[in-house]
Design an enzyme around this catalytic site. Structure first.
Site, PDB file in Angstrom:
ATOM      1  N   LEU A  15       0.835  -1.211   0.000  1.00 25.77           N
ATOM      2  CA  LEU A  15       0.000   0.000   0.000  1.00 25.77           C
ATOM      3  C   LEU A  15       0.868   1.259   0.000  1.00 25.77           C
ATOM      4  O   LEU A  15       0.347   2.366  -0.028  1.00 25.77           O
ATOM      5  CB  LEU A  15      -0.905   0.021   1.233  1.00 25.77           C
ATOM      6  CG  LEU A  15      -1.963  -1.077   1.315  1.00 25.77           C
ATOM      7  CD1 LEU A  15      -2.786  -0.920   2.583  1.00 25.77           C
ATOM      8  CD2 LEU A  15      -2.876  -1.030   0.092  1.00 25.77           C
ATOM      9  N   GLY A  16       2.165   1.070   0.047  1.00 26.50           N
ATOM     10  CA  GLY A  16       3.050   2.242   0.068  1.00 26.50           C
ATOM     11  C   GLY A  16       3.315   2.725   1.481  1.00 26.50           C
ATOM     12  O   GLY A  16       3.391   3.930   1.732  1.00 26.50           O
ATOM     13  N   LYS A 224     -17.730   8.269   8.856  1.00 27.92           N
ATOM     14  CA  LYS A 224     -18.132   6.881   9.042  1.00 27.92           C
ATOM     15  C   LYS A 224     -16.970   6.042   9.582  1.00 27.92           C
ATOM     16  O   LYS A 224     -17.125   5.280  10.543  1.00 27.92           O
ATOM     17  CB  LYS A 224     -18.616   6.320   7.696  1.00 27.92           C
ATOM     18  CG  LYS A 224     -19.112   4.892   7.784  1.00 27.92           C
ATOM     19  CD  LYS A 224     -19.702   4.448   6.465  1.00 27.92           C
ATOM     20  CE  LYS A 224     -20.010   2.956   6.504  1.00 27.92           C
ATOM     21  NZ  LYS A 224     -20.349   2.450   5.186  1.00 27.92           N
ATOM     22  N   CYS A 389      29.359  -0.350 -10.578  1.00 32.26           N
ATOM     23  CA  CYS A 389      29.899  -1.542  -9.928  1.00 32.26           C
ATOM     24  C   CYS A 389      30.153  -2.637 -10.974  1.00 32.26           C
ATOM     25  O   CYS A 389      31.114  -2.529 -11.724  1.00 32.26           O
ATOM     26  CB  CYS A 389      28.981  -1.990  -8.799  1.00 32.26           C
ATOM     27  SG  CYS A 389      29.877  -2.926  -7.546  1.00 32.26           S
ATOM     28  N   GLU A 413      35.423 -13.832 -11.351  1.00 25.05           N
ATOM     29  CA  GLU A 413      34.102 -14.223 -10.840  1.00 25.05           C
ATOM     30  C   GLU A 413      33.351 -15.042 -11.893  1.00 25.05           C
ATOM     31  O   GLU A 413      32.614 -15.964 -11.567  1.00 25.05           O
ATOM     32  CB  GLU A 413      33.287 -12.965 -10.480  1.00 25.05           C
ATOM     33  CG  GLU A 413      31.881 -13.281  -9.978  1.00 25.05           C
ATOM     34  CD  GLU A 413      31.030 -12.057  -9.652  1.00 25.05           C
ATOM     35  OE1 GLU A 413      31.452 -10.917  -9.937  1.00 25.05           O
ATOM     36  OE2 GLU A 413      29.923 -12.243  -9.125  1.00 25.05           O
ATOM     37  N   HIS A 515      28.461   2.783  -5.577  1.00 28.48           N
ATOM     38  CA  HIS A 515      27.030   2.866  -5.893  1.00 28.48           C
ATOM     39  C   HIS A 515      26.470   4.263  -5.618  1.00 28.48           C
ATOM     40  O   HIS A 515      25.921   4.511  -4.543  1.00 28.48           O
ATOM     41  CB  HIS A 515      26.252   1.850  -5.060  1.00 28.48           C
ATOM     42  CG  HIS A 515      26.476   0.443  -5.483  1.00 28.48           C
ATOM     43  ND1 HIS A 515      25.716  -0.168  -6.456  1.00 28.48           N
ATOM     44  CD2 HIS A 515      27.387  -0.470  -5.086  1.00 28.48           C
ATOM     45  CE1 HIS A 515      26.139  -1.411  -6.630  1.00 28.48           C
ATOM     46  NE2 HIS A 515      27.156  -1.623  -5.817  1.00 28.48           N
ATOM     47  N   GLU A 517      23.860   5.548  -6.645  1.00 30.69           N
ATOM     48  CA  GLU A 517      22.390   5.604  -6.624  1.00 30.69           C
ATOM     49  C   GLU A 517      21.828   5.671  -5.200  1.00 30.69           C
ATOM     50  O   GLU A 517      20.704   6.116  -5.000  1.00 30.69           O
ATOM     51  CB  GLU A 517      21.797   4.400  -7.373  1.00 30.69           C
ATOM     52  CG  GLU A 517      21.950   3.041  -6.701  1.00 30.69           C
ATOM     53  CD  GLU A 517      23.239   2.309  -7.071  1.00 30.69           C
ATOM     54  OE1 GLU A 517      24.244   2.980  -7.392  1.00 30.69           O
ATOM     55  OE2 GLU A 517      23.255   1.066  -7.029  1.00 30.69           O
TER      56      GLU A 517
END
Ligand code: GLN
Length: 544
Positions: A15-16, A224, A389, A413, A515, A517
């Site tokens: 629902l946020g 109500k 990254c 990797e 990162h 962001e």
């Protein structure tokens, strides 16, 4: 103790709640109060570090290197709350701590129980986070899950006890519910009535109710709901559908006086409010002209939450540069199979040309071949490219393969036996068996090389960004990479690790090992996102 507000949810999930809690935090900050946001997660994982981005969305990393729930990212975008390890509390952490204390004999032979031992541990953790920063005025604690879930019960019980101990004016309960529309215009309040009853069964009387509804609730509906729930009608608010941006939510709540009612209930003198930064942000939102199409080439493309902070930061970049950012989610696997990248990314693509490519963070080999193709394509076609990254490591692999001609260049990797391990573990990491121990996590400094795109963005010699990775640019290849033209635009202050690279003779090709962001905000876009979008916009204009 500081004042505390518990935010819980009912009826259903998604629902946020995180955004509502964050918006309330933003409004209280607008009133000059210092807010501390805490997330309680009912799952048994100790932290989010091991959870799949497919199932749980991105892992949000704090300055101190905690791998947390993505809701902390919302707190960071809406508020200035201090965020560290202690702002994320999971059932796993709580049980781990209690069981450890039990083994150490710290409960003096008593029977260890959910009440009071688990609930005490939760309360202590909330109080600890609240007191960590002396300046905090109000602690906002979001309780994950939905009232009625078995898992949430200890958290709600801890909230009940804290509300009781602190007294009503020092502790509030804000409850979020859904008002469904069963037929056109017919809004139903019954699920909300039941949800408040479920809270009351836990011993908590909500003080404020935020109803998620298609439209703002009228006076009669609020009356109500108030009648059935013991909540004042003026404390029933609507989080209605907005077709602008979630960042308008603080203003939507401000118009309904959410912050004023909360302050009154906490007996905090109402004070002057300054929401200029939010109004300015909305002006920028409305003033945007034109669109840039940003291709995000990753492997978790089906779940928006998997790269949530990246998507949000791109949006922030668009606000700052006056353009609408269209996100084009491109599964790296699709590029891997294709021989015709122009047909997917270039002017021949059915929906038109991609104006910029972003390769976000990630783990594991799958999709990396497609990402390397995307990097080579952007490099050769001079399309702005932003590597974050893994996305930076991809740039280095592409350079090794396609500029230096080492067909097998790779990260160890992805290919442990490659003859050209351009990305690898540091020597001292190789023998460490416990993977958790080798991850580089949290905020650290990088020294930026003047005259680079990176410097143009940050305008500073030293920057502090967050990391979450294990592999590094291999220093064995540093000289040859530089000699062949790849620019190293940032190093760690001791020069031991490469933090960022750039393409020469290219409008904007930047890769960073960190990162950015995680620290971008709608009211202050991360500088790299701003400049990446600006480069994409300018490139598109130049194309005509
Ligand atoms: N998998 C890479 C590493 O561990 C990149 C990690 C990331 O993108 N967050 O170094």
């Amino acid at each position: 103790m500081n004042k505390v507000i518990f935010v819980s949810g009912g009826v259903c999930s998604s629902l946020g709640k995180g955004v509502a809690a964050s918006s309330l935090g933003a409004l209280l900050e607008g009133r000059g109060l210092n807010v501390c946001m805490i997330k309680c997660d009912p799952y048994l994982n100790v932290d989010a570090g091991t959870m799949s981005p497919y199932q749980h969305g991105e892992v949000y990393v704090t300055d101190d290197g905690a791998e947390t729930d993505l809701d902390l990212g919302n707190y960071a975008r809406f508020t200035s709350s201090p965020l560290s390890r202690s702002n994320s509390i999971t059932t796993g952490q709580v049980y781990e701590a209690v069981i450890r204390k039990e083994r150490e004999g710290r409960y003096l032979g008593r029977c260890v129980q959910v009440i009071p031992h688990i609930t005490d541990e939760i309360k202590n953790r909330i109080l600890y986070a609240a007191h960590e920063d002396d300046d905090t005025d109000i602690v906002i604690v979001e309780i994950g899950g939905t009232v009625g879930d078995i898992e949430s019960i200890p958290f709600l019980e801890a909230a009940r006890q804290l509300i009781h101990e602190a007294g009503r004016s020092n502790a509030l309960s804000v409850h979020l519910t859904l008002i469904p529309e069963v037929a056109a215009g017919e809004l139903k309040t019954k699920p909300t009535q039941h949800s408040v009853k479920a809270m009351q069964e836990q011993g908590i009387q909500p003080d404020l109710l935020i109803c998620r509804a298609p439209v703002i609730l009228d006076e009669a509906t609020r009356q109500k709901i108030a009648l059935f729930t013991n909540i004042d009608p003026d404390a029933v608010f609507t989080s209605y559908n907005i077709d602008t941006t979630i960042y308008e939510l603080p203003l939507v709540f401000f118009e309904q006086k959410l912050d004023l009612v909360a302050l009154k209930k906490m007996r905090i003198e109402s004070r002057h409010t300054d929401l200029t930064c939010w109004y300015t942000m909305m002006e920028k939102f409305k003033a945007r002209k034109g669109t840039v199409r940003i291709g995000i080439v990753g492997k978790y493309m089906d779940l928006h939450d998997a790269y949530q902070s990246v998507y949000e930061a791109l949006f922030h970049g668009g606000l700052e540069t006056g353009v609408v950012v269209e996100l084009v989610k491109i599964d790296a696997g699709r590029l891997e199979e294709s021989d015709n990248l122009d047909g997917i990314l270039g002017p021949d693509a059915p929906e038109g040309r991609i104006d910029g490519i972003l390769v976000p963070g990630g783990f594991g080999q799958r999709g990396t071949k497609g990402m390397v193709k995307a990097s080579a394509w952007a490099r050769i076609h001079k399309i702005p490219y932003f590597g974050i990254c893994l996305g930076m490591q991809i740039m280095v692999i592409d350079w090794g393969r396609n500029v230096l001609g080492w067909g097998d260049a790779d990260s160890t990797e992805f290919d442990p036996s490659t003859k050209h391990p351009v990305i690898s573990l540091l020597d001292e990491q190789v023998d460490v068996r416990n993977y958790g121990g080798t991850m580089r996590l949290g905020k650290s400094a990088s020294r930026v090389e003047p005259g680079t795109q990176l410097f143009a963005s940050y305008q500073r010699d030293f920057i502090y960004e967050r990391h979450r990775h294990r592999y590094e640019f291999s220093n064995t290849y540093r000289t040859i990479m530089i000699e062949s033209g790849l620019r190293i635009s940032a190093l760690t202050p001791d020069k031991s690790l490469v933090e960022a690279v750039e393409w020469p003779d290219h409008p904007w090709g930047v890769g960073v090992q960190f990162h950015p962001e995680f620290t971008s905000k709608p009211t202050a876009a991360g500088p790299l996102f701003r400049d990446f979008i600006a480069a994409a916009r300018d490139g598109k204009l130049a194309q005509g």
